[in-house]
Scaffold this active site. Structure first.
Site, PDB file in Angstrom:
ATOM      1  N   PHE A  92      52.451  39.399  26.591  1.00 15.61           N
ATOM      2  CA  PHE A  92      51.096  38.854  26.700  1.00 15.61           C
ATOM      3  C   PHE A  92      50.281  39.319  25.501  1.00 15.61           C
ATOM      4  O   PHE A  92      50.567  40.367  24.900  1.00 15.61           O
ATOM      5  CB  PHE A  92      50.433  39.320  28.006  1.00 15.61           C
ATOM      6  CG  PHE A  92      50.009  38.187  28.901  1.00 15.61           C
ATOM      7  CD1 PHE A  92      50.945  37.419  29.555  1.00 15.61           C
ATOM      8  CD2 PHE A  92      48.659  37.872  29.085  1.00 15.61           C
ATOM      9  CE1 PHE A  92      50.571  36.365  30.384  1.00 15.61           C
ATOM     10  CE2 PHE A  92      48.281  36.833  29.905  1.00 15.61           C
ATOM     11  CZ  PHE A  92      49.223  36.069  30.565  1.00 15.61           C
ATOM     12  N   ASP A 148      26.118  35.050  40.902  1.00 13.91           N
ATOM     13  CA  ASP A 148      25.140  35.323  41.966  1.00 13.91           C
ATOM     14  C   ASP A 148      24.895  36.811  42.178  1.00 13.91           C
ATOM     15  O   ASP A 148      23.746  37.254  42.295  1.00 13.91           O
ATOM     16  CB  ASP A 148      25.616  34.689  43.285  1.00 13.91           C
ATOM     17  CG  ASP A 148      25.804  33.188  43.181  1.00 13.91           C
ATOM     18  OD1 ASP A 148      24.930  32.524  42.611  1.00 13.91           O
ATOM     19  OD2 ASP A 148      26.836  32.684  43.660  1.00 13.91           O
ATOM     20  N   GLN A 202      34.039  36.222  26.990  1.00 13.49           N
ATOM     21  CA  GLN A 202      35.322  35.873  26.381  1.00 13.49           C
ATOM     22  C   GLN A 202      35.565  34.368  26.406  1.00 13.49           C
ATOM     23  O   GLN A 202      35.441  33.721  27.448  1.00 13.49           O
ATOM     24  CB  GLN A 202      36.466  36.563  27.120  1.00 13.49           C
ATOM     25  CG  GLN A 202      37.825  36.263  26.507  1.00 13.49           C
ATOM     26  CD  GLN A 202      38.928  37.129  27.091  1.00 13.49           C
ATOM     27  OE1 GLN A 202      39.470  36.808  28.138  1.00 13.49           O
ATOM     28  NE2 GLN A 202      39.243  38.227  26.422  1.00 13.49           N
ATOM     29  N   HIS A 247      38.519  31.805  26.076  1.00 11.24           N
ATOM     30  CA  HIS A 247      39.971  31.717  26.090  1.00 11.24           C
ATOM     31  C   HIS A 247      40.388  30.700  25.035  1.00 11.24           C
ATOM     32  O   HIS A 247      39.814  29.614  24.958  1.00 11.24           O
ATOM     33  CB  HIS A 247      40.473  31.285  27.467  1.00 11.24           C
ATOM     34  CG  HIS A 247      41.932  31.537  27.687  1.00 11.24           C
ATOM     35  ND1 HIS A 247      42.902  30.808  27.032  1.00 11.24           N
ATOM     36  CD2 HIS A 247      42.590  32.440  28.456  1.00 11.24           C
ATOM     37  CE1 HIS A 247      44.097  31.251  27.408  1.00 11.24           C
ATOM     38  NE2 HIS A 247      43.932  32.239  28.261  1.00 11.24           N
ATOM     39  N   LEU A 268      41.959  25.863  32.068  1.00 11.77           N
ATOM     40  CA  LEU A 268      42.778  26.865  31.384  1.00 11.77           C
ATOM     41  C   LEU A 268      44.240  26.439  31.257  1.00 11.77           C
ATOM     42  O   LEU A 268      44.846  25.983  32.216  1.00 11.77           O
ATOM     43  CB  LEU A 268      42.700  28.175  32.178  1.00 11.77           C
ATOM     44  CG  LEU A 268      43.442  29.365  31.575  1.00 11.77           C
ATOM     45  CD1 LEU A 268      42.731  29.800  30.304  1.00 11.77           C
ATOM     46  CD2 LEU A 268      43.483  30.517  32.563  1.00 11.77           C
ATOM     47  N   GLU A 291      47.702  31.937  29.012  1.00 11.65           N
ATOM     48  CA  GLU A 291      48.321  32.691  27.921  1.00 11.65           C
ATOM     49  C   GLU A 291      49.822  32.863  28.165  1.00 11.65           C
ATOM     50  O   GLU A 291      50.587  33.100  27.227  1.00 11.65           O
ATOM     51  CB  GLU A 291      47.642  34.061  27.826  1.00 11.65           C
ATOM     52  CG  GLU A 291      47.903  34.788  26.540  1.00 11.65           C
ATOM     53  CD  GLU A 291      46.854  35.865  26.315  1.00 11.65           C
ATOM     54  OE1 GLU A 291      47.260  36.987  25.992  1.00 11.65           O
ATOM     55  OE2 GLU A 291      45.655  35.579  26.456  1.00 11.65           O
ATOM     56  N   ARG A 309      42.543  37.565  22.541  1.00 10.60           N
ATOM     57  CA  ARG A 309      41.891  36.268  22.722  1.00 10.60           C
ATOM     58  C   ARG A 309      40.711  36.038  21.785  1.00 10.60           C
ATOM     59  O   ARG A 309      40.467  34.910  21.363  1.00 10.60           O
ATOM     60  CB  ARG A 309      41.435  36.146  24.179  1.00 10.60           C
ATOM     61  CG  ARG A 309      42.612  35.991  25.117  1.00 10.60           C
ATOM     62  CD  ARG A 309      42.201  36.037  26.564  1.00 10.60           C
ATOM     63  NE  ARG A 309      43.370  35.835  27.411  1.00 10.60           N
ATOM     64  CZ  ARG A 309      43.352  35.938  28.731  1.00 10.60           C
ATOM     65  NH1 ARG A 309      42.227  36.238  29.350  1.00 10.60           N
ATOM     66  NH2 ARG A 309      44.443  35.739  29.435  1.00 10.60           N
ATOM     67  N   HIS A 350      35.680  31.755  29.413  1.00  7.59           N
ATOM     68  CA  HIS A 350      36.713  32.142  30.380  1.00  7.59           C
ATOM     69  C   HIS A 350      36.364  33.373  31.217  1.00  7.59           C
ATOM     70  O   HIS A 350      36.575  33.384  32.421  1.00  7.59           O
ATOM     71  CB  HIS A 350      38.018  32.404  29.622  1.00  7.59           C
ATOM     72  CG  HIS A 350      39.160  32.823  30.485  1.00  7.59           C
ATOM     73  ND1 HIS A 350      39.631  32.043  31.522  1.00  7.59           N
ATOM     74  CD2 HIS A 350      39.939  33.931  30.471  1.00  7.59           C
ATOM     75  CE1 HIS A 350      40.650  32.659  32.118  1.00  7.59           C
ATOM     76  NE2 HIS A 350      40.850  33.805  31.503  1.00  7.59           N
ATOM     77  N   ARG A 408      38.610  41.520  26.630  1.00  8.58           N
ATOM     78  CA  ARG A 408      39.652  41.827  27.609  1.00  8.58           C
ATOM     79  C   ARG A 408      41.006  41.326  27.142  1.00  8.58           C
ATOM     80  O   ARG A 408      41.118  40.225  26.621  1.00  8.58           O
ATOM     81  CB  ARG A 408      39.309  41.172  28.956  1.00  8.58           C
ATOM     82  CG  ARG A 408      40.413  41.320  29.985  1.00  8.58           C
ATOM     83  CD  ARG A 408      40.014  40.772  31.328  1.00  8.58           C
ATOM     84  NE  ARG A 408      39.992  39.322  31.392  1.00  8.58           N
ATOM     85  CZ  ARG A 408      41.059  38.529  31.492  1.00  8.58           C
ATOM     86  NH1 ARG A 408      42.285  39.050  31.486  1.00  8.58           N
ATOM     87  NH2 ARG A 408      40.923  37.218  31.585  1.00  8.58           N
TER      88      ARG A 408
END
Length: 575
Positions: free
Chosen positions: A118, A212, A231, A233, A243, A246, A277, A348, A389
């Site tokens: 990843f 919220d 972020q 993506h 999406l 990845e 990313r 994302h 992230r």
């Protein structure tokens, strides 16, 4: 008045895992989960690629220290390293625990849990269930809520947090089915309400991701941390924004431009398509800007690039990433076995959120806590992700910190009394709020205003940012805020009035949007997902610190708090 020992707002991965841990720790506790969708429909169910852990099933060289370092480096050194250490160390145990609950992970031929590569990770440590990992985990956790007798209020919308004298006492909630309003008090309240991708016009997030919990916290005087770090993506399916995981690049797909080049060699030669990313999103944006994007007819100069899977072959595509193939085929008519997918960056993930310590307790300031209030998951910012992230760390954060927060709540409520709450005051206030929305007679439809707001956020706070553009964005948000007073609802009834919910959600994402832009305007550097064309370098001397944004009608006040650096000294980030 409804009464529970613990109220958890949000039925996704973090909230469900916390509820399971509380019930396991003390089965006598009365636990409620309140969710505006059925828990199974929480956005966690859309998580595809996997969950990181150093199980060493395919890479015996991997260590938790390596996982921690990759995470901190990926965060551009803004992550709190004490929190990252917990994340990486506890990862293997939570995976085994999920497996024992019945989560159907993909397997190696010898039966062990499979692990894939990843982006940003130096080892193959991402456990997965094909490309439906969030779905596999959430279903088992929700089954366990039933098993442990957790009370689920599904399709109830929480309107406000009851916070008095620094103590969280409960919530006010609205039943979407029939418009009933209830006050619920509890010894502890936890927010696990997810992210706020719907503040932007193109996002991988579901329609419920409207921030919220963050907006309710901000309205109660609680700061939000690091909101400028949103972020993108790299591979949102064009033009829908959905999406494409990845995992597709983890299994070997290429990114190519209009000239047929694998252009990532120019941006991250060591990692290619598996760069973090933020770097990959900027690379795609720069290729499109340079005229090497692609049009629908295949010519150059268009708004997307290609994600090319064709060399992987039908068998691998259909066994490892079937859902991604299905999404492209269903939504844009592309058969990824024989033609490339059109992709471009899409909003994302929210690195920022409600600040917490490593037990999930919410911070009232840089050095004080809110009594009885907890948060975890994407709504929270314990800061394991810092400025960016890494893929497959979000599900891990939800499970590790959902579990830790649940354990902390179970201890916190022991020997505590239910708080005193003036039910009639909060009921009347909420009824007035809803009636005021129903009575509005303006000339602005909610959908129209929401689109204008989302367009302004996307245009003025995108992959690349400058002071002038962001300042203009804040001016546009001010206009949207004034126009909100002039909305009207077509539906004036009480039964299943989704327009009331949409009006409340719009107020929330507008609050969140103003805090994102204000925090971004004042961070005069480029770090992780926050990339400024007028301040192009990272500035550790002035900005190696977390932003705390406090909301008020008069404007946003900013303060800062230090980053916890315990293992790795900041250095230049190269891939």
């Amino acid at each position: 008045m409804l009464e529970h020992d613990v109220i958890i707002v949000g039925g996704g991965l973090a909230g469900s895992r916390a509820a399971v841990e509380i019930a396991r720790t003390d089965p006598s506790l009365n636990i409620a989960v309140i969710a505006k969708t059925h828990p199974i429909r929480s956005h966690s169910v859309a998580a595809q690629g996997g969950i990181a852990a150093t199980l060493n099933n395919v890479d015996p060289e991997d260590t938790w220290e390596a996982h921690a370092f990759d995470t901190v480096k990926g965060s551009d050194y803004l992550a709190d390293q004490d929190a990252v250490e917990i994340l990486a160390k506890e990862a293997p145990d939570v995976i085994i625990d999920l497996e024992h609950m019945g989560v159907l992970f993909s397997r190696l031929p010898d039966g062990r849990i499979a692990q894939r590569a990843f982006g940003g990770h130096t080892h193959r440590r991402t456990c997965y269930a094909a490309d439906k990992t969030g779905h596999a985990i959430l279903h088992e956790l929700v089954n366990n809520l039933r098993r442990y007798g957790v009370h689920i209020y599904d399709e109830w919308y929480v309107m406000r947090l009851i916070l008095e004298e620094g103590e969280a006492k409960g919530v006010v909630m609205y039943n979407i089915l029939d418009g009933t309003i209830q006050v619920a008090r509890a010894k502890a309240v936890m927010f696990a309400t997810g992210g706020y991708g719907r503040a932007f016009n193109t996002t991988s997030n579901d329609f419920a991701s409207t921030g919220d919990g963050l907006a309710m916290s901000a309205l109660a005087g609680i700061p939000l941390q690091d909101m400028e770090f949103v972020q993108f993506h790299p591979t949102g399916l064009y033009p829908v924004g959905v999406l494409i995981s990845e995992a597709v690049r983890g299994e070997g797909a290429y990114l190519i431009n209009s000239e047929g080049d694998r252009f990532m060699k120019n941006y991250a030669p060591g990692k290619m398509e598996l760069a973090p990313r933020d770097i990959t999103s900027r690379a795609i944006t720069l290729e499109i800007r340079a005229g090497r994007g692609i049009n629908r007819d295949g010519t150059a100069g268009g708004p997307f690039v290609y994600l090319d899977l064709r060399h992987m072959g039908r068998e691998k595509i259909m066994s490892r990433i079937p859902f991604c193939w299905e999404e492209a085929h269903r939504l844009v008519g592309v058969d990824a076995v024989v033609e490339p997918m059109p992709v471009r960056p899409t909003v994302h993930y929210s690195m920022g959120g409600i600040p917490t310590n490593t037990d999930g307790r919410v911070l009232a300031s840089a050095d004080s806590l809110v009594d009885g209030l907890f948060a975890a998951g994407e709504a929270a910012c314990v800061s394991v992700h810092g400025a960016n992230r890494l893929g497959s760390n979000s599900l891990l954060e939800c499970v590790v910190y959902g579990k830790r927060t649940g354990a902390a709540i179970a201890q916190f409520v022991q020997n505590r009394k239910l708080p005193n709450v003036n039910e009639s005051h909060y009921l009347q206030e909420a009824k007035n709020q809803v009636q005021e929305l129903l009575d509005k007679s303006g000339d602005c439809r909610i959908g129209q205003l929401r689109q204008e707001f989302q367009d302004a956020m996307t245009l003025h706070c995108g992959v690349f940012r400058t002071e002038d553009v962001m300042q203009e964005g804040l001016n546009q948000l001010q206009i949207c805020r004034e126009r909100y007073q002039n909305i009207y609802l077509d539906d004036r009834g009480k039964l299943w009035n989704t327009e009331v919910i949409e009006a409340l959600e719009l107020r929330n994402i507008m609050i969140v949007g103003e805090m994102i832009l204000t925090s971004a305007l004042n961070r005069r550097e480029s770090r992780g997902a926050h990339s400024r064309e007028d301040y192009t370098t990272r500035d550790d001397q002035n900005f190696l610190k977390h932003t705390l944004a406090y909301y008020s009608q008069a404007g946003i006040d900013l303060a800062y708090r230090p980053v916890a650096i315990t293992m790795f000294e900041p250095q230049e980030r190269k891939y």
